[in-house]
Design a protein around this motif. Sequence first.
Motif, PDB file in Angstrom:
ATOM      1  N   GLU A  62      -9.296   5.028   2.503  1.00 55.87           N
ATOM      2  CA  GLU A  62      -9.917   3.817   3.402  1.00 55.87           C
ATOM      3  C   GLU A  62      -9.603   2.625   2.643  1.00 55.87           C
ATOM      4  O   GLU A  62      -9.075   1.950   3.465  1.00 55.87           O
ATOM      5  N   GLU A  63     -10.450   2.069   1.408  1.00 54.39           N
ATOM      6  CA  GLU A  63     -10.000   1.493   1.261  1.00 54.39           C
ATOM      7  C   GLU A  63      -8.903   0.864   0.342  1.00 54.39           C
ATOM      8  O   GLU A  63      -8.029  -0.170   0.352  1.00 54.39           O
TER       9      GLU A  63
ATOM     10  N   LEU B 170      -3.718  -2.207   0.982  1.00 57.76           N
ATOM     11  CA  LEU B 170      -2.012  -2.046   1.018  1.00 57.76           C
ATOM     12  C   LEU B 170      -1.512  -2.875   2.236  1.00 57.76           C
ATOM     13  O   LEU B 170      -0.717  -3.670   2.863  1.00 57.76           O
ATOM     14  N   LYS B 171      -2.947  -3.460   2.956  1.00 55.46           N
ATOM     15  CA  LYS B 171      -2.167  -4.014   4.407  1.00 55.46           C
ATOM     16  C   LYS B 171      -2.681  -5.444   4.473  1.00 55.46           C
ATOM     17  O   LYS B 171      -2.359  -5.704   5.063  1.00 55.46           O
TER      18      LYS B 171
ATOM     19  N   VAL C 252       2.662   5.751  -6.093  1.00 61.37           N
ATOM     20  CA  VAL C 252       1.594   4.183  -6.093  1.00 61.37           C
ATOM     21  C   VAL C 252       0.700   4.870  -7.559  1.00 61.37           C
ATOM     22  O   VAL C 252       0.210   6.034  -7.866  1.00 61.37           O
ATOM     23  N   TYR C 253       0.961   3.683  -8.555  1.00 59.96           N
ATOM     24  CA  TYR C 253      -0.372   4.052 -10.003  1.00 59.96           C
ATOM     25  C   TYR C 253      -1.474   3.735 -10.157  1.00 59.96           C
ATOM     26  O   TYR C 253      -2.003   2.724  -8.424  1.00 59.96           O
TER      27      TYR C 253
ATOM     28  N   VAL D  47       3.482  -5.170  -7.116  1.00 62.97           N
ATOM     29  CA  VAL D  47       3.173  -3.581  -6.428  1.00 62.97           C
ATOM     30  C   VAL D  47       1.998  -3.055  -6.087  1.00 62.97           C
ATOM     31  O   VAL D  47       0.756  -3.555  -6.879  1.00 62.97           O
ATOM     32  N   LEU D  48       1.718  -2.372  -5.331  1.00 61.67           N
ATOM     33  CA  LEU D  48       0.039  -1.963  -5.188  1.00 61.67           C
ATOM     34  C   LEU D  48       0.006  -1.137  -5.791  1.00 61.67           C
ATOM     35  O   LEU D  48       0.009  -0.052  -6.559  1.00 61.67           O
TER      36      LEU D  48
END
Length: 273
Positions: A136-137, A142-143, A153-154, A126-127
Motif C-alpha cells: 500500500e505504501e 508510485l501515484k 523496481v529496486y 526512478v521509483l
Amino acid sequence: MSALNLKIAQHFLQEEPAGAARLLSLQTPDVAAELLKTLSNEVALNVLKVMQPRSAAEILITQTDVDIARWLGKMKLADIAAIFRHLQDEELARFLNLISVRRQTLCKMLISYPDYTVGAWVETDVLILEETMTVEESLLRLKKRDYIGFALVYVVNQHRHVVGQLSLYHLLRKAPQQKIADLMDIHVVSLSGYTELHSALKSPVWAQQDQVAVANRSGDFIGVLPHHRVRSALGRMDETQDKPSESLDLLDAYTSSFASMLDTLVPVKVKGK
C-alpha cells in the motif's frame, strides 16, 4: 495543528523516521519543512536521511542558507550527494557554497562521474522502495508523481544499498498489507558507477534483463542504467573520439588519477550480505 496533534506527530517522527519520511514526502515541501523545524536537529536529520533524495531536496530548497548549512553539516557525503543530484544548476551552486571546500570536492566527484563510466548515464528519477514498506505504501509513492518507467523496481535498505528487486506488475497484484521484503527477489546484479561503458556493454547481466542497478563506491544505490542508454552513450563517445582533443584526454587522465588517489584514502566499506 493543535498542540496535542503536534506532539503526536513529533513523537511519530522521532520513533518511526522511515515511516514518517514516507508520509512527509506526500506533503508539500513547505508543510514538511515547517514540521521538521519543530524537531531537534538530530530527529530532523534522521528523517531527512531516510527520505527519498528528491523529496529531501525539495524541502531543503525552501529553507534559508543558515538552516541548509546546519543540516548539511550533519549529513554523510553519500546522503548529500544523493540530494544534490536532484538540484538544478543554480541551486546546486548555492548548496555547494554552504559546505566546506573539502566536502565540495568529494560531492562533485560523487555526482560527476566521467562520461565514459556508467555513473554519468544512470537514470536517477526512478521509483525506489524500502524493504520495510508495505504494498500500500509503495503504491502511494508510485501515484504521487511521474517516474521514469522501468519493468523492475529496486528495493534498498536503510543504508540505501540494493537488497532486492521486483516487477511493477508483481507489485500491483499483491495485497495492500504485504511487506515488500517478503515479495522481492534478493538476487540482484548491480554495476559500479565507475564501470566503463565498453565493459558494461559486455556484461552478462543483459542476457536476463534490459536494465541494471548502479551503485557508488560505498554500495549506495545511485540509479538505473537501461541497456539502450549504454549504446547511446557509446555512440556519443565515438563521435567525440572522431575529433581528438589533448585537453579532454588530459581531463580524463586527471579524473582517473584523482579517483585512484581517493581509493587509497577512503576506507573500503565491506557490503553486508
